[in-house]
Design an enzyme around this catalytic site. Structure first.
Site, PDB file in Angstrom:
ATOM      1  N   SER A  85      28.562  38.362  50.712  1.00 18.58           N
ATOM      2  CA  SER A  85      29.695  38.827  49.889  1.00 18.58           C
ATOM      3  C   SER A  85      29.286  39.605  48.663  1.00 18.58           C
ATOM      4  O   SER A  85      30.146  40.051  47.897  1.00 18.58           O
ATOM      5  CB  SER A  85      30.515  37.633  49.408  1.00 18.58           C
ATOM      6  N   THR A 182      32.419  36.234  45.824  1.00 16.65           N
ATOM      7  CA  THR A 182      32.026  37.007  44.643  1.00 16.65           C
ATOM      8  C   THR A 182      31.298  36.128  43.658  1.00 16.65           C
ATOM      9  O   THR A 182      31.715  34.998  43.410  1.00 16.65           O
ATOM     10  CB  THR A 182      33.304  37.534  43.945  1.00 16.65           C
ATOM     11  N   THR A 200      30.352  42.023  43.609  1.00 11.93           N
ATOM     12  CA  THR A 200      30.847  41.682  44.952  1.00 11.93           C
ATOM     13  C   THR A 200      30.790  42.878  45.898  1.00 11.93           C
ATOM     14  O   THR A 200      30.803  44.038  45.454  1.00 11.93           O
ATOM     15  CB  THR A 200      32.314  41.195  44.866  1.00 11.93           C
ATOM     16  N   ARG A 210      39.092  50.702  49.565  1.00 15.44           N
ATOM     17  CA  ARG A 210      39.697  49.599  48.818  1.00 15.44           C
ATOM     18  C   ARG A 210      38.776  49.153  47.670  1.00 15.44           C
ATOM     19  O   ARG A 210      37.579  48.970  47.825  1.00 15.44           O
ATOM     20  CB  ARG A 210      39.952  48.418  49.758  1.00 15.44           C
ATOM     21  N   GLY A 212      38.593  46.103  44.674  1.00 14.43           N
ATOM     22  CA  GLY A 212      39.180  44.796  44.356  1.00 14.43           C
ATOM     23  C   GLY A 212      39.344  44.570  42.870  1.00 14.43           C
ATOM     24  O   GLY A 212      39.407  45.510  42.075  1.00 14.43           O
ATOM     25  N   THR A 233      37.319  34.528  41.600  1.00 15.57           N
ATOM     26  CA  THR A 233      36.932  34.903  42.950  1.00 15.57           C
ATOM     27  C   THR A 233      38.129  34.595  43.853  1.00 15.57           C
ATOM     28  O   THR A 233      39.043  33.890  43.459  1.00 15.57           O
ATOM     29  CB  THR A 233      35.654  34.163  43.405  1.00 15.57           C
ATOM     30  N   GLY A 234      38.115  35.169  45.033  1.00 11.31           N
ATOM     31  CA  GLY A 234      39.265  34.983  45.921  1.00 11.31           C
ATOM     32  C   GLY A 234      39.922  36.316  46.213  1.00 11.31           C
ATOM     33  O   GLY A 234      39.300  37.367  46.068  1.00 11.31           O
ATOM     34  N   GLY A 236      41.427  39.383  45.597  1.00  9.28           N
ATOM     35  CA  GLY A 236      41.520  40.175  44.376  1.00  9.28           C
ATOM     36  C   GLY A 236      42.883  40.785  44.125  1.00  9.28           C
ATOM     37  O   GLY A 236      43.271  40.993  42.980  1.00  9.28           O
TER      38      GLY A 236
HETATM   39  N1  ASP Z   1      37.686  38.969  44.580  1.00 10.25           N
HETATM   40  C1  ASP Z   1      36.948  39.680  45.590  1.00 10.25           C
HETATM   41  C2  ASP Z   1      37.744  40.888  45.995  1.00 10.25           C
HETATM   42  O1  ASP Z   1      38.952  40.806  46.139  1.00 10.25           O
HETATM   43  C3  ASP Z   1      36.701  38.874  46.815  1.00 10.25           C
HETATM   44  C4  ASP Z   1      35.819  37.697  46.599  1.00 10.25           C
HETATM   45  O2  ASP Z   1      35.954  36.952  45.625  1.00 10.25           O
HETATM   46  O3  ASP Z   1      34.912  37.545  47.415  1.00 10.25           O
HETATM   47  O4  ASP Z   1      37.139  41.905  46.215  1.00 10.25           O
END
Ligand code: ASP
Length: 321
Positions: A85, A182, A200, A210, A212, A233-234, A236
């Site tokens: 990631s 991330t 990330t 795209r 994030g 994280t999560g 985005g």
């Molecule tokens: N927050 C990151 C994104 O949306 C994804 C992740 O946390 O892995 O790009």
């Protein structure tokens, strides 16, 4: 709302030497009152980043500042081909291209970021250069790469065989792949100065182009040296639309603990968006006084807390039980 019980799950060597991870009982709870500001502290998202925290703490213990600690700590994960990631080995987008987002911020409110950067191993270092060498905050795509190459970075292939195989499989079956790892990191140095950073490769197999939350200051990361900082994280898209890290810092400024501030930011997502299937949003926050908070929308988020004597990961409490 349940009281946050951050169950400590793993530990790693604090500094120097190798990183020894060992399974230890999950009953211990992290005490979030580290008030001694002579002692530096590092927090980061996700348990595998214990190794990055160890590096950051090693830097802090030499008397170095939090900005250097953030950069060197995050570089450990960026260079790790097994982390799918972040950086080298990150899963590519729908067209098989690894594209990277990163941002960094120091205790004076300076910030730099890169978005949609390709073929450069350390986006966190490029983000720092954007901050220090230009009058801008964000560079994206080809321009960001050109800037990196002009400043001594070299072009590298970041797509590993493993990531390429995963992408080919995804193309064949169009399977969904959760990829929320991330690295977001916050650190306080012996001068009581806080910095933060995030890096990330973003959501796996995202649409080409795209970007994030990670390069957006105030979304995935925000630091205010008078108050504290937050990282996410999560998914985005949900963090961007609620400007989560900025929200958390402002909630701390109003007097909320880092824990409460993280909960409020997750609740904001929950209240604002009804269809949260396959969505997770996770935050950690660090106050100026060294207090730590963590919260996520759903189960499964882990985070690391590192002090001069300890390097451990914890399970975050979450909203949807
Ligand atoms: N927050 C990151 C994104 O949306 C994804 C992740 O946390 O892995 O790009």
């Amino acid at each position: 709302m349940k009281i946050n019980r951050r169950n400590f799950i793993k530990t790693g060597a604090v500094a120097g030497g190798g990183i020894l991870l060992s399974q230890i009982p999950s009953s211990k709870i992290f005490s979030s009152s580290i008030k001694d500001l002579k002692n530096p502290i590092v927090v980061s998202t996700w348990e595998p980043n214990l190794k990055s925290n160890a590096k950051a703490m090693e830097i802090l213990l030499t008397g170095n500042n939090s900005l250097n600690a953030i950069e060197e700590g995050i570089k450990v994960t960026e260079a790790d081909p097994t982390d799918s990631s972040v950086g080298y080995g990150g899963l590519p987008d729908a067209e098989g291209v690894v594209t990277l987002d990163a941002s960094i911020m120091d205790w004076s409110g300076n910030a730099g970021s890169v978005a949609f950067l390709q073929n450069i191993m350390h986006p966190i270092s490029v983000a720092r250069l954007v901050m220090e060498k230009t009058k801008h905050v964000m560079l994206a795509g080809e321009g960001a790469k050109k800037f990196a190459l002009e400043n001594g970075f070299k072009e590298e292939n970041l797509l590993t065989e493993e990531s390429r195989t995963a992408w080919l499989k995804w193309k064949e079956k169009n399977e969904k792949k959760d990829n929320h790892d991330t690295i977001g990191m916050l650190a306080i140095d012996k001068f009581s100065n806080m910095s933060g950073g995030v890096s990330t490769s973003g959501m796996a197999f995202k649409l080409h182009g795209r970007v994030g939350d990670s390069p957006i200051i105030g979304a995935a990361m925000f630091v205010d040296n008078e108050v504290g900082g937050a990282v996410s994280t999560g998914n985005g898209e949900y963090v961007m639309r609620t400007l989560g890290s900025f929200l958390i810092v402002e909630k701390m400024r109003e007097g909320n603990s880092p824990q409460k501030a993280c909960e409020l930011a997750v609740e904001r997502v929950y209240k604002s968006y009804k269809n949260l299937i396959d969505v997770n949003v996770c935050y950690i926050a660090l106050s100026k006084s060294g207090e730590v908070g963590a919260y996520s929308l759903k189960k499964g988020f882990t985070y690391c807390v590192t002090t001069p004597d300890d390097n451990k990961s914890y399970e975050s409490d979450f909203l949807i039980k």
